[in-house]
Write a protein that holds these residues in place. Structure first.
Motif, PDB file in Angstrom:
ATOM      1  N   ASN A  66      58.743  65.113  13.635  1.00  0.00           N
ATOM      2  CA  ASN A  66      58.029  64.218  12.472  1.00  0.00           C
ATOM      3  C   ASN A  66      56.472  64.539  12.374  1.00  0.00           C
ATOM      4  O   ASN A  66      55.802  64.320  13.523  1.00  0.00           O
ATOM      5  N   LYS A  67      56.169  65.177  11.358  1.00  0.00           N
ATOM      6  CA  LYS A  67      54.773  65.537  11.116  1.00  0.00           C
ATOM      7  C   LYS A  67      53.835  64.370  10.862  1.00  0.00           C
ATOM      8  O   LYS A  67      52.446  64.396  11.236  1.00  0.00           O
ATOM      9  N   LYS A  70      53.724  62.960  14.817  1.00  0.00           N
ATOM     10  CA  LYS A  70      53.482  64.257  15.625  1.00  0.00           C
ATOM     11  C   LYS A  70      54.549  63.827  16.914  1.00  0.00           C
ATOM     12  O   LYS A  70      53.863  64.049  18.061  1.00  0.00           O
ATOM     13  N   ASP A  71      55.777  63.784  16.719  1.00  0.00           N
ATOM     14  CA  ASP A  71      56.807  63.313  17.872  1.00  0.00           C
ATOM     15  C   ASP A  71      58.216  63.476  17.448  1.00  0.00           C
ATOM     16  O   ASP A  71      58.151  64.043  15.893  1.00  0.00           O
ATOM     17  N   TRP A  72      59.027  63.469  18.317  1.00  0.00           N
ATOM     18  CA  TRP A  72      60.448  63.905  17.917  1.00  0.00           C
ATOM     19  C   TRP A  72      61.065  62.779  17.219  1.00  0.00           C
ATOM     20  O   TRP A  72      60.868  61.141  17.643  1.00  0.00           O
ATOM     21  N   PHE A  85      62.444  60.559   5.047  1.00  0.00           N
ATOM     22  CA  PHE A  85      62.799  61.446   6.485  1.00  0.00           C
ATOM     23  C   PHE A  85      62.749  63.010   6.034  1.00  0.00           C
ATOM     24  O   PHE A  85      61.929  63.636   6.891  1.00  0.00           O
ATOM     25  N   LEU A  86      62.859  63.327   4.803  1.00  0.00           N
ATOM     26  CA  LEU A  86      62.868  64.715   4.537  1.00  0.00           C
ATOM     27  C   LEU A  86      61.317  65.135   4.487  1.00  0.00           C
ATOM     28  O   LEU A  86      60.981  66.177   4.641  1.00  0.00           O
ATOM     29  N   LYS A  87      60.621  64.372   3.811  1.00  0.00           N
ATOM     30  CA  LYS A  87      59.195  64.363   3.624  1.00  0.00           C
ATOM     31  C   LYS A  87      58.376  64.708   4.865  1.00  0.00           C
ATOM     32  O   LYS A  87      57.491  65.229   5.158  1.00  0.00           O
ATOM     33  N   ARG A  88      58.840  63.883   5.978  1.00  0.00           N
ATOM     34  CA  ARG A  88      58.164  64.095   7.255  1.00  0.00           C
ATOM     35  C   ARG A  88      58.720  64.911   8.166  1.00  0.00           C
ATOM     36  O   ARG A  88      58.069  65.380   9.357  1.00  0.00           O
ATOM     37  N   CYS A  89      59.984  65.532   8.002  1.00  0.00           N
ATOM     38  CA  CYS A  89      60.864  66.338   8.929  1.00  0.00           C
ATOM     39  C   CYS A  89      61.005  67.570   8.407  1.00  0.00           C
ATOM     40  O   CYS A  89      61.846  68.352   8.977  1.00  0.00           O
ATOM     41  N   ARG A  90      60.399  68.060   7.368  1.00  0.00           N
ATOM     42  CA  ARG A  90      60.806  69.410   6.744  1.00  0.00           C
ATOM     43  C   ARG A  90      59.542  70.028   6.314  1.00  0.00           C
ATOM     44  O   ARG A  90      58.532  69.469   6.032  1.00  0.00           O
ATOM     45  N   GLU A  95      54.453  76.538   7.952  1.00  0.00           N
ATOM     46  CA  GLU A  95      54.146  75.451   8.572  1.00  0.00           C
ATOM     47  C   GLU A  95      54.797  75.198   9.976  1.00  0.00           C
ATOM     48  O   GLU A  95      54.107  75.003  10.946  1.00  0.00           O
ATOM     49  N   ALA A  96      56.031  75.481   9.934  1.00  0.00           N
ATOM     50  CA  ALA A  96      56.945  75.239  11.168  1.00  0.00           C
ATOM     51  C   ALA A  96      56.248  76.370  12.201  1.00  0.00           C
ATOM     52  O   ALA A  96      56.260  75.780  13.442  1.00  0.00           O
ATOM     53  N   LEU A  97      56.297  77.455  11.992  1.00  0.00           N
ATOM     54  CA  LEU A  97      55.712  78.591  12.886  1.00  0.00           C
ATOM     55  C   LEU A  97      54.512  78.076  13.475  1.00  0.00           C
ATOM     56  O   LEU A  97      54.344  77.824  14.755  1.00  0.00           O
ATOM     57  N   ALA A  98      53.587  77.553  12.777  1.00  0.00           N
ATOM     58  CA  ALA A  98      52.134  77.146  13.206  1.00  0.00           C
ATOM     59  C   ALA A  98      52.453  75.883  14.029  1.00  0.00           C
ATOM     60  O   ALA A  98      51.799  75.933  15.183  1.00  0.00           O
TER      61      ALA A  98
END
Length: 104
Positions: A66-67, A70-72, A85-90, A95-98
């Motif tokens: 969850n961006k 900053k937690d799961w 949910f999709l906005k905070r977890c996609r 971005e994902a690699l960073a």
């Protein structure tokens, strides 16, 4: 689909072409007691305008990153995933690699 490529002598161009077919990346992590634990970046389809590819970051237990917090966070079934949910977890793949590089 996980692509495990043996060590063939591929050119950089051939490697780049193969990466366009990947739908999951597994990155080793030392944050868990299991020495084989991996964080995963998984393709989750298209979202938004103009239909961008989106990716999820998953811990070894299948929780999504969850961006905002900053937690799961638990990932609900597809029919129960809200726009919030999709906005905070996609993420974009970049971005994902960073993020994974930072948290692993």
């Amino acid at each position: 689909m996980v692509i495990k490529i043996p060590s063939y002598n591929l050119t950089d161009g051939e490697n780049r072409v193969l990466l366009t077919f990947a739908t999951r990346f597994e990155i080793p992590t030392k944050k868990y007691t299991d020495p084989n634990a991996k964080l995963k970046i998984e393709y989750r389809g298209k979202q938004g305008e103009p239909d961008a590819d989106v990716w999820a970051i998953l811990d070894p237990h299948g929780n999504c990153y969850n961006k905002d917090e900053k937690d799961w966070e638990y990932e609900p079934l597809p029919s129960n995933r809200t726009d919030e949910f999709l906005k905070r977890c996609r993420f974009t793949l970049k971005e994902a690699l960073a993020i994974v590089k930072e948290i692993r």
